[in-house]
Structure formats: structure tokens, C-alpha cells
Design a protein around this motif. Sequence first.
Motif, PDB file in Angstrom:
ATOM      1  N   ARG A   1       0.823  -1.209   0.000  1.00 50.04           N
ATOM      2  CA  ARG A   1       0.000   0.000   0.000  1.00 50.04           C
ATOM      3  C   ARG A   1       0.860   1.263   0.000  1.00 50.04           C
ATOM      4  NH1 ARG A   1      -1.638   3.924   2.880  1.00 50.04           N
ATOM      5  NH2 ARG A   1      -0.428   3.306   4.711  1.00 50.04           N
ATOM      6  N   ARG A   2       1.954   1.244   0.758  1.00 48.59           N
ATOM      7  CA  ARG A   2       2.794   2.437   0.884  1.00 48.59           C
ATOM      8  C   ARG A   2       3.695   2.653  -0.326  1.00 48.59           C
ATOM      9  NH1 ARG A   2       6.413   2.836   5.889  1.00 48.59           N
ATOM     10  NH2 ARG A   2       6.520   5.017   5.225  1.00 48.59           N
ATOM     11  N   GLY A   3       4.005   1.595  -1.052  1.00 49.20           N
ATOM     12  CA  GLY A   3       4.997   1.696  -2.114  1.00 49.20           C
ATOM     13  C   GLY A   3       4.414   1.984  -3.488  1.00 49.20           C
ATOM     14  N   ARG A   4       5.262   2.521  -4.364  1.00 49.56           N
ATOM     15  CA  ARG A   4       4.944   2.589  -5.788  1.00 49.56           C
ATOM     16  C   ARG A   4       5.441   1.272  -6.376  1.00 49.56           C
ATOM     17  NH1 ARG A   4       7.222   6.178  -9.031  1.00 49.56           N
ATOM     18  NH2 ARG A   4       5.371   6.468 -10.286  1.00 49.56           N
ATOM     19  N   VAL A   5       4.525   0.447  -6.865  1.00 50.97           N
ATOM     20  CA  VAL A   5       4.821  -0.956  -7.182  1.00 50.97           C
ATOM     21  C   VAL A   5       5.109  -1.155  -8.664  1.00 50.97           C
ATOM     22  CG1 VAL A   5       3.956  -3.323  -7.079  1.00 50.97           C
ATOM     23  CG2 VAL A   5       3.357  -1.702  -5.258  1.00 50.97           C
ATOM     24  N   PHE A   6       6.220  -1.836  -8.942  1.00 48.96           N
ATOM     25  CA  PHE A   6       6.598  -2.233 -10.294  1.00 48.96           C
ATOM     26  C   PHE A   6       6.908  -3.735 -10.285  1.00 48.96           C
ATOM     27  CE2 PHE A   6       7.395   2.254 -10.060  1.00 48.96           C
ATOM     28  CZ  PHE A   6       7.057   2.750 -11.313  1.00 48.96           C
ATOM     29  N   VAL A   7       6.820  -4.366 -11.455  1.00 47.53           N
ATOM     30  CA  VAL A   7       7.056  -5.808 -11.564  1.00 47.53           C
ATOM     31  C   VAL A   7       8.069  -6.074 -12.678  1.00 47.53           C
ATOM     32  CG1 VAL A   7       4.771  -6.444 -10.701  1.00 47.53           C
ATOM     33  CG2 VAL A   7       5.096  -6.079 -13.160  1.00 47.53           C
ATOM     34  N   ASP A   8       8.643  -7.282 -12.648  1.00 49.66           N
ATOM     35  CA  ASP A   8       9.578  -7.617 -13.732  1.00 49.66           C
ATOM     36  C   ASP A   8       8.831  -7.918 -15.015  1.00 49.66           C
ATOM     37  OD1 ASP A   8       8.583 -10.063 -12.666  1.00 49.66           O
ATOM     38  OD2 ASP A   8      10.395 -11.155 -13.225  1.00 49.66           O
TER      39      ASP A   8
ATOM     40  N   ILE B   1      -0.439  -1.028  -9.895  1.00 52.44           N
ATOM     41  CA  ILE B   1       0.800  -1.690 -10.293  1.00 52.44           C
ATOM     42  C   ILE B   1       1.261  -0.921 -11.521  1.00 52.44           C
ATOM     43  CG2 ILE B   1       1.843  -3.838 -11.091  1.00 52.44           C
ATOM     44  CD1 ILE B   1      -0.311  -5.292  -9.423  1.00 52.44           C
ATOM     45  N   LEU B   2       2.286  -0.099 -11.345  1.00 48.97           N
ATOM     46  CA  LEU B   2       2.526   1.028 -12.241  1.00 48.97           C
ATOM     47  C   LEU B   2       3.242   0.690 -13.536  1.00 48.97           C
ATOM     48  CD1 LEU B   2       3.444   3.634  -9.495  1.00 48.97           C
ATOM     49  CD2 LEU B   2       1.263   3.337 -10.678  1.00 48.97           C
ATOM     50  N   GLY B   3       3.905  -0.466 -13.598  1.00 43.97           N
ATOM     51  CA  GLY B   3       4.600  -0.802 -14.829  1.00 43.97           C
ATOM     52  C   GLY B   3       5.550  -1.955 -14.618  1.00 43.97           C
ATOM     53  N   ASN B   4       6.203  -2.357 -15.714  1.00 46.94           N
ATOM     54  CA  ASN B   4       7.164  -3.457 -15.628  1.00 46.94           C
ATOM     55  C   ASN B   4       8.571  -2.947 -15.946  1.00 46.94           C
ATOM     56  OD1 ASN B   4       7.429  -3.412 -18.499  1.00 46.94           O
ATOM     57  ND2 ASN B   4       5.663  -4.773 -18.699  1.00 46.94           N
ATOM     58  N   LEU B   5       9.524  -3.872 -15.938  1.00 47.66           N
ATOM     59  CA  LEU B   5      10.926  -3.486 -16.115  1.00 47.66           C
ATOM     60  C   LEU B   5      11.177  -2.839 -17.472  1.00 47.66           C
ATOM     61  CD1 LEU B   5      13.728  -3.457 -14.873  1.00 47.66           C
ATOM     62  CD2 LEU B   5      14.060  -5.801 -15.666  1.00 47.66           C
ATOM     63  N   VAL B   6      10.539  -3.345 -18.514  1.00 53.76           N
ATOM     64  CA  VAL B   6      10.718  -2.755 -19.848  1.00 53.76           C
ATOM     65  C   VAL B   6      10.184  -1.326 -19.881  1.00 53.76           C
ATOM     66  CG1 VAL B   6      10.030  -2.911 -22.271  1.00 53.76           C
ATOM     67  CG2 VAL B   6      10.781  -4.961 -21.055  1.00 53.76           C
ATOM     68  N   ASP B   7       9.060  -1.084 -19.213  1.00 52.85           N
ATOM     69  CA  ASP B   7       8.524   0.289 -19.133  1.00 52.85           C
ATOM     70  C   ASP B   7       9.546   1.234 -18.506  1.00 52.85           C
ATOM     71  OD1 ASP B   7       6.030  -0.514 -20.150  1.00 52.85           O
ATOM     72  OD2 ASP B   7       5.269  -1.004 -18.156  1.00 52.85           O
ATOM     73  N   LEU B   8      10.247   0.733 -17.479  1.00 43.76           N
ATOM     74  CA  LEU B   8      11.250   1.560 -16.814  1.00 43.76           C
ATOM     75  C   LEU B   8      12.449   1.806 -17.726  1.00 43.76           C
ATOM     76  CD1 LEU B   8      11.176  -0.075 -13.256  1.00 43.76           C
ATOM     77  CD2 LEU B   8      10.386   2.228 -13.848  1.00 43.76           C
ATOM     78  N   ILE B   9      12.909   0.750 -18.392  1.00 41.34           N
ATOM     79  CA  ILE B   9      14.075   0.884 -19.282  1.00 41.34           C
ATOM     80  C   ILE B   9      13.788   1.872 -20.410  1.00 41.34           C
ATOM     81  CG2 ILE B   9      15.545  -0.334 -20.942  1.00 41.34           C
ATOM     82  CD1 ILE B   9      15.151  -2.857 -19.202  1.00 41.34           C
TER      83      ILE B   9
END
Length: 333
Positions: free
Chosen positions: A250-257, A282-290
Motif C-alpha cells: 500500500r505504501r509503495g509505488r509498485v513495479f514488476v519484472d 501496479i505502475l509498470g514493468n521493467l521494460v517500461d522503466l528501461i
Amino acid sequence: MATATGLPPIFIDAATVRSTLTYKSLIRHLQNSLPAATTSLQSPLRHTHNTSSTSSLLLMPSWSLSPSLPYTGIKIVTHHPHNSTLNLPSIHANYVLFNSLTGQTLASIDGTELTLHRTSCVSALASHFLSREDSETLLMIGAGSLAPHLIKAHLTARPNINKVLVWNRRVENAKTLVEKLRNEGDFVRVCFEVSEGGLEEAVAAADVVSCATNSETALVAGSAVKGGAHVDLVGSFTPSMRECDDEAIRRGRVFVDCDAAVEEAGELVGALERGVIGRSEILGNLVDLIKREKIGRRDSEEITVFKSVGSAVVDLLSAQLVYETLMKKKDDH
């Protein structure tokens, strides 16, 4: 760069994987190749089969549709959680790499070692986008076979970390790992310590919390996570497994692989079922970040959470780097 037809397949053992891969090279390879690979590689959800009341068999296939990445691969994994009582790893794996144009077997790779490297480097790559650059203290929860790899990968991604705490239910295992890391001398300016106090106290002190266990009960209490910290959850890969509580999610901004994490990871499955967060959180995945399509860390006070379950795409790219590096060495000689 698959081998020519007719050459026999090669066997790449654990020692060769270790001598071929560095955390820096694999992190860089994943960052450079993952965005394109997600469009050229086909990877169905992993097949999971219960082979007994406690053990399981996992099959993770992936194949390329692009001639520029001419590979098909499959990782075969066994999970026996009670192996710790036999002083054996709970996970064993083998990776088989094929030429996708001819179907020829290229290599059989120690999948356990490959998994240890790729899992730790995925976490480190995510940390590059999600943890604070000035992070100084890393807490490693768990002292199993993955723990030293996660520690070294995180230290590679965040060179300002100067203190590593290791917490484990069995303190003697944490002591063994800390002694091993000290003796290796790879990170001479880093202080390695056993966390013998309460886990919440250790969590509260950490800028990066990395957790790699088989726990089915929450270990990381969200109320203890300090502002600006990054939480890296690696261990769970079934809905019954869980390494943090709902408050951490709940407290975190959540991303997944990868998107499979939402279906497989107990922390996320449970939080969604209980309405702690919505799917859109669930804000995005690793590719979204890259690709910078999603913003990772926005400021120095927010909490970030990265949940990984592993993907066949990353397995294939890691196997590619090992295989092509070895083939290049052979050509050079």
C-alpha cells in the motif's frame, strides 16, 4: 550468432557460467536488449506441475521470431523447498538452447547458475531506476544460494552502498554468508554485518531491502520501511508465498519484472484480492522503466517496491550472452 549446422552442442557448467558472466555485463545486456526482445520473443506463462505435496516441476520456454536473435530455449526447474534440511539448494535447473532457424541443439547450460545471475541482475537493473542513487545500507533477508548474487548485483548497481546487513531465520547461515563475503574481498570498502536484532529494526535502517526466501508469511513490515527506501521482493512465485505485508504494498509505488507477477506473486495476488490496491496501482514493468515510458523514482522520500517472479525472456537473453561470449572466445583463439 548461432553456430553452424553440424557442430556438436556444448555443455556449459556452473563454473563456466560464473567465469563468463559479470553482473555489470549482464545488467548492461538486459538493459540494452530487453525492450526489443519483448516484441521478438514468444514466452507463454510458465508450466507448473506439482510432483509431490511439496515439490514442483517448472517449464519455461521461449522462442524468437526474429532472424537477428536466432534462438529457442527452455529452462527446466525443480523446486524442493525441504532440501535445506539436506544442505542442498531448493531449486535445481537446466537450460537448453537451440538454433531457432534449424532446431539444432546449441548448448546445455547449468540453469541453476544462470538463474542466480539473471534473477540478481534483474533486481539490480530495477534498483537502478527505483532506488535512491545515494543509498548506503542494503538489507539482505535470506541467506540462501541467491543471497550473495543479489548482494553483489545490488552493489554493482549502487556503488554508494557501504553497509550490508544480512538477516536470516537461522543466524548461523547469515554468519556463514557474511564471513564468505568478507573473505572474498571483492568489495573492500563495504562493511558486511549479521543482523542479529529484530527484523523490523533492520528494515527500518535500510535504504534497499532485498528479500529472497520461500516464506509464506510476511517478513517485511510496511510500517517499518523508511521513507525513500526501495523494497526488492524476489522469493515468491506462487500465490501462497509472501515476503511482505499489505502495508508495504500500500505504501509503495509498485513495479514488476513482467506481467506474470500479478498472477503468480502472493504479495500482489493477495493485495489485489483484498482491495489493498487496484490493478492500476501496479505502475509498470521493467521494460517500461528501461524505455522511460513509466517514471520510476520521483523523489527522495517515496517508497518503491519491485516484485519479480522470473521470465523466460530474461532466461533466453542471459543464455544468449553466455553462449555468444564463449563462442567469441573460441573464435578469438
